[in-house]
Design a protein around this motif. Structure first.
Motif, PDB file in Angstrom:
ATOM      1  N   VAL A 133       0.845  -1.200   0.000  1.00 48.84           N
ATOM      2  CA  VAL A 133       0.000   0.000   0.000  1.00 48.84           C
ATOM      3  C   VAL A 133       0.879   1.249   0.000  1.00 48.84           C
ATOM      4  N   MET A 134       1.909   1.264   0.856  1.00 50.51           N
ATOM      5  CA  MET A 134       2.815   2.414   0.914  1.00 50.51           C
ATOM      6  C   MET A 134       3.507   2.630  -0.430  1.00 50.51           C
ATOM      7  N   MET A 135       4.013   1.554  -1.015  1.00 50.15           N
ATOM      8  CA  MET A 135       4.731   1.676  -2.284  1.00 50.15           C
ATOM      9  C   MET A 135       3.800   2.115  -3.419  1.00 50.15           C
ATOM     10  N   LEU A 136       2.555   1.644  -3.414  1.00 49.97           N
ATOM     11  CA  LEU A 136       1.603   2.066  -4.454  1.00 49.97           C
ATOM     12  C   LEU A 136       1.269   3.545  -4.318  1.00 49.97           C
ATOM     13  N   LEU A 137       1.142   4.037  -3.087  1.00 49.77           N
ATOM     14  CA  LEU A 137       0.898   5.464  -2.890  1.00 49.77           C
ATOM     15  C   LEU A 137       2.099   6.298  -3.353  1.00 49.77           C
ATOM     16  N   MET A 138       3.297   5.808  -3.072  1.00 48.61           N
ATOM     17  CA  MET A 138       4.484   6.531  -3.521  1.00 48.61           C
ATOM     18  C   MET A 138       4.629   6.457  -5.046  1.00 48.61           C
ATOM     19  N   TRP A 139       4.235   5.322  -5.621  1.00 48.60           N
ATOM     20  CA  TRP A 139       4.233   5.182  -7.082  1.00 48.60           C
ATOM     21  C   TRP A 139       3.251   6.193  -7.680  1.00 48.60           C
ATOM     22  N   ALA A 140       2.072   6.301  -7.068  1.00 51.63           N
ATOM     23  CA  ALA A 140       1.069   7.258  -7.560  1.00 51.63           C
ATOM     24  C   ALA A 140       1.567   8.691  -7.429  1.00 51.63           C
ATOM     25  N   ALA A 141       2.367   8.968  -6.393  1.00 52.54           N
ATOM     26  CA  ALA A 141       2.900  10.320  -6.212  1.00 52.54           C
ATOM     27  C   ALA A 141       3.898  10.671  -7.316  1.00 52.54           C
ATOM     28  N   GLU A 142       4.642   9.682  -7.772  1.00 50.20           N
ATOM     29  CA  GLU A 142       5.597   9.944  -8.861  1.00 50.20           C
ATOM     30  C   GLU A 142       4.959   9.738 -10.234  1.00 50.20           C
ATOM     31  N   TRP A 143       3.891   8.977 -10.282  1.00 46.07           N
ATOM     32  CA  TRP A 143       3.105   8.695 -11.486  1.00 46.07           C
ATOM     33  C   TRP A 143       3.985   8.562 -12.737  1.00 46.07           C
ATOM     34  N   PRO A 144       4.720   7.454 -12.819  1.00 46.20           N
ATOM     35  CA  PRO A 144       5.656   7.277 -13.938  1.00 46.20           C
ATOM     36  C   PRO A 144       4.981   7.121 -15.303  1.00 46.20           C
ATOM     37  N   LEU A 145       3.661   7.017 -15.332  1.00 46.54           N
ATOM     38  CA  LEU A 145       2.955   6.906 -16.609  1.00 46.54           C
ATOM     39  C   LEU A 145       3.029   8.196 -17.418  1.00 46.54           C
ATOM     40  N   ASP A 146       3.152   9.341 -16.715  1.00 48.72           N
ATOM     41  CA  ASP A 146       3.208  10.633 -17.409  1.00 48.72           C
ATOM     42  C   ASP A 146       4.650  11.032 -17.697  1.00 48.72           C
ATOM     43  N   ARG A 147       4.868  11.523 -18.905  1.00 49.01           N
ATOM     44  CA  ARG A 147       6.201  12.010 -19.265  1.00 49.01           C
ATOM     45  C   ARG A 147       6.385  13.470 -18.909  1.00 49.01           C
ATOM     46  N   PHE A 148       5.275  14.170 -18.631  1.00 51.19           N
ATOM     47  CA  PHE A 148       5.363  15.602 -18.344  1.00 51.19           C
ATOM     48  C   PHE A 148       4.562  15.936 -17.094  1.00 51.19           C
ATOM     49  N   THR A 149       5.035  16.936 -16.345  1.00 51.98           N
ATOM     50  CA  THR A 149       4.355  17.395 -15.138  1.00 51.98           C
ATOM     51  C   THR A 149       3.196  18.313 -15.504  1.00 51.98           C
ATOM     52  N   GLU A 150       2.481  18.777 -14.464  1.00 44.89           N
ATOM     53  CA  GLU A 150       1.378  19.716 -14.693  1.00 44.89           C
ATOM     54  C   GLU A 150       1.862  20.998 -15.355  1.00 44.89           C
ATOM     55  N   ALA A 151       3.128  21.371 -15.127  1.00 44.20           N
ATOM     56  CA  ALA A 151       3.694  22.597 -15.699  1.00 44.20           C
ATOM     57  C   ALA A 151       4.286  22.372 -17.086  1.00 44.20           C
ATOM     58  N   GLY A 152       4.204  21.130 -17.583  1.00 47.80           N
ATOM     59  CA  GLY A 152       4.737  20.829 -18.902  1.00 47.80           C
ATOM     60  C   GLY A 152       6.210  20.480 -18.919  1.00 47.80           C
ATOM     61  N   GLU A 153       6.823  20.368 -17.746  1.00 49.80           N
ATOM     62  CA  GLU A 153       8.229  19.985 -17.645  1.00 49.80           C
ATOM     63  C   GLU A 153       8.360  18.463 -17.736  1.00 49.80           C
ATOM     64  N   PRO A 154       9.512  17.955 -18.169  1.00 44.44           N
ATOM     65  CA  PRO A 154       9.707  16.498 -18.174  1.00 44.44           C
ATOM     66  C   PRO A 154       9.569  15.934 -16.763  1.00 44.44           C
ATOM     67  N   SER A 155       8.862  14.832 -16.626  1.00 46.56           N
ATOM     68  CA  SER A 155       8.639  14.230 -15.304  1.00 46.56           C
ATOM     69  C   SER A 155       9.823  13.408 -14.831  1.00 46.56           C
ATOM     70  N   ARG A 156      10.777  13.166 -15.689  1.00 46.83           N
ATOM     71  CA  ARG A 156      11.955  12.347 -15.408  1.00 46.83           C
ATOM     72  C   ARG A 156      11.596  10.885 -15.158  1.00 46.83           C
ATOM     73  N   SER A 157      10.435  10.467 -15.634  1.00 46.42           N
ATOM     74  CA  SER A 157      10.055   9.058 -15.552  1.00 46.42           C
ATOM     75  C   SER A 157      10.936   8.256 -16.501  1.00 46.42           C
ATOM     76  N   THR A 158      11.486   7.164 -16.014  1.00 45.21           N
ATOM     77  CA  THR A 158      12.358   6.340 -16.854  1.00 45.21           C
ATOM     78  C   THR A 158      11.670   5.082 -17.359  1.00 45.21           C
ATOM     79  N   ASN A 159      10.550   4.721 -16.737  1.00 44.58           N
ATOM     80  CA  ASN A 159       9.823   3.526 -17.151  1.00 44.58           C
ATOM     81  C   ASN A 159       8.356   3.744 -16.809  1.00 44.58           C
TER      82      ASN A 159
END
Length: 201
Positions: A133-159
């Motif tokens: 549960v903790m890891m899923l919440l932290m995964w959701a906080a980083e949300w690696p599915l998106d390549r860009f943040t709300e501001a349009g910057e790269p999210s730095r997601s690698t996978n």
């Protein structure tokens, strides 16, 4: 037959490494003495990872947390991470939790409880559930599915699918499934204590 009446598991009762590959299809699983020890090393390393995070955030040892930001000095273990969430469908909700006392206490209790239990080799089922549960919440906080943040910057997601949070969750689940606390841990003794409450194993 109760747990007390069962003969103790010895190395002689386990599949010898030289026969493991040939016997695996016959029973579907193999736990050689070497494999049990390697799983124990993985368990201890995983538990110490959670304990380190707890201790660094509590005392501010200068790695992820400075002394001024330490929990014992009035810092918030969740403020820095959650206030910077700017990606994913839960971003605003997670930002609203940043620095809340309940979030700090729950997060730190989780790190400590999981860290101690996994390192010692007890309560691995409960650790797998709470840790996932903790890891899923932290995964959701980083949300690696998106390549860009709300501001349009790269999210730095690698996978976009598998990241280290999901790997930690999988490790916790596997450790519980193979009774990893039985080797170099207190798993067998804990099983005697928790024999009527199997969810505590």
């Amino acid at each position: 037959m109760s747990i007390k009446d069962r003969p103790g598991l010895t190395e002689a009762m386990q599949v010898p490494p030289r026969d493991a590959a040939e016997s695996a299809p016959a029973h579907g699983a193999v736990m050689t003495p070497t494999a049990a020890r390697l799983i124990a090393v993985l368990r201890i390393a995983t538990g110490l990872t959670f304990l380190w995070a707890f201790l660094d955030k509590t005392f501010g040892w200068g790695y992820a947390t400075t002394s001024a930001q330490a929990w014992i000095n009035g810092g918030s273990p969740t403020r820095g991470f959650l206030s910077g969430v700017d990606v994913g469908p839960m971003a605003s909700t997670l930002r609203s939790w940043a620095g809340d006392a309940w979030a700090d206490w729950l997060f730190m209790a989780g790190l400590l409880g999981i860290g101690v239990a996994v390192t010692v080799g007890i309560g691995l089922r409960l650790s797998a559930i709470t840790g996932t549960v903790m890891m899923l919440l932290m995964w959701a906080a980083e949300w690696p599915l998106d390549r860009f943040t709300e501001a349009g910057e790269p999210s730095r997601s690698t996978n976009p699918i598998i990241d280290y949070h999901l790997l930690y969750a999988l490790v916790l689940i596997v450790l519980a499934a193979v009774y990893a606390g039985n080797t170099w841990g207190a798993g067998r003794q804990w099983a005697t204590v928790a024999r009527h409450n199997r969810w505590l194993l």
